[in-house]
Design an enzyme around this catalytic site. Structure first.
Site, PDB file in Angstrom:
ATOM      1  N   CYS A 208       0.061  -8.240   8.980  1.00  0.00           N
ATOM      2  CA  CYS A 208       1.374  -7.615   9.162  1.00  0.00           C
ATOM      3  C   CYS A 208       1.224  -6.304   9.930  1.00  0.00           C
ATOM      4  O   CYS A 208       0.225  -5.594   9.805  1.00  0.00           O
ATOM      5  CB  CYS A 208       2.083  -7.415   7.826  1.00  0.00           C
ATOM      6  SG  CYS A 208       1.229  -6.378   6.614  1.00  0.00           S
TER       7      CYS A 208
ATOM      8  N   GLU B  44      -5.706  -9.327   3.064  1.00  0.00           N
ATOM      9  CA  GLU B  44      -6.499  -8.286   3.711  1.00  0.00           C
ATOM     10  C   GLU B  44      -6.710  -7.104   2.765  1.00  0.00           C
ATOM     11  O   GLU B  44      -7.805  -6.541   2.705  1.00  0.00           O
ATOM     12  CB  GLU B  44      -5.814  -7.801   5.003  1.00  0.00           C
ATOM     13  CG  GLU B  44      -5.612  -8.888   6.038  1.00  0.00           C
ATOM     14  CD  GLU B  44      -4.261  -9.582   5.944  1.00  0.00           C
ATOM     15  OE1 GLU B  44      -3.764 -10.033   6.978  1.00  0.00           O
ATOM     16  OE2 GLU B  44      -3.694  -9.689   4.822  1.00  0.00           O
TER      17      GLU B  44
ATOM     18  N   HIS C 290      -1.604  -8.417  -0.411  1.00  0.00           N
ATOM     19  CA  HIS C 290      -1.967  -9.335   0.669  1.00  0.00           C
ATOM     20  C   HIS C 290      -3.475  -9.577   0.680  1.00  0.00           C
ATOM     21  O   HIS C 290      -4.251  -8.797   0.125  1.00  0.00           O
ATOM     22  CB  HIS C 290      -1.547  -8.758   2.018  1.00  0.00           C
ATOM     23  CG  HIS C 290      -0.066  -8.751   2.232  1.00  0.00           C
ATOM     24  ND1 HIS C 290       0.497  -8.279   3.388  1.00  0.00           N
ATOM     25  CD2 HIS C 290       0.970  -9.154   1.456  1.00  0.00           C
ATOM     26  CE1 HIS C 290       1.813  -8.389   3.324  1.00  0.00           C
ATOM     27  NE2 HIS C 290       2.123  -8.908   2.148  1.00  0.00           N
TER      28      HIS C 290
END
Length: 147
Positions: A79, A56, A54
């Site tokens: 998430c 991040e 992801h």
């Protein structure tokens, strides 16, 4: 940490990162993340081809220990849980010591849907949501999360 007049500039950069990956991230949405500290970009990331890692995760890996006290600008809510059972992006951001997370729009996925923001707040991270939401939401018009 108060809002910065540069917040919109940094979020536009995160949106540009996400836009570049639209259509390449499989079932996951294309997300952009920019980590900023003292007015300087430390690192940035976008969801990798195929959907993992992801945005991040990629930005935090690039920033390393410098992420402590930074502001994260993320196009979609981080998430709050992982389908794989691994650490969620909200856990990773909190664990890295990020001081504030600015989110453009909420993720409707069962793995976020308010969980990511709640997890960040529970960890003492300041969360702001809605900055440039309309611009970011346009990126996710075709995103249909698994429910």
């Amino acid at each position: 940490m108060p809002a910065s007049p540069d917040d919109a500039e940094w979020m536009r950069r995160a949106i540009a990162l996400a836009r570049a990956g639209v259509g390449t991230t499989g079932d996951n949405p294309s997300v952009g993340c920019v980590l900023v500290k003292d007015g300087v970009a430390l690192a940035e990331g976008a969801t990798a081809a195929g959907g993992r890692p992801h945005a991040e995760e990629r930005a935090l890996e690039a920033a390393g220990a410098h992420a402590q006290g930074a502001v994260a600008y993320v196009t979609l809510e981080p998430c709050g849980a992982r389908s794989s059972g691994g650490a969620s992006c909200s856990e990773l951001l909190a664990g890295a010591g990020v001081a504030r997370v600015v989110i453009a729009c909420q993720d409707p996925s069962i793995y976020a849907a308010g969980q990511g923001s709640a997890r960040l707040r529970q960890a003492g991270v300041e969360v702001h949501q809605g900055l440039l939401a309309q611009e970011a939401e346009a990126l996710y018009a075709g995103y249909r999360p698994v429910k």
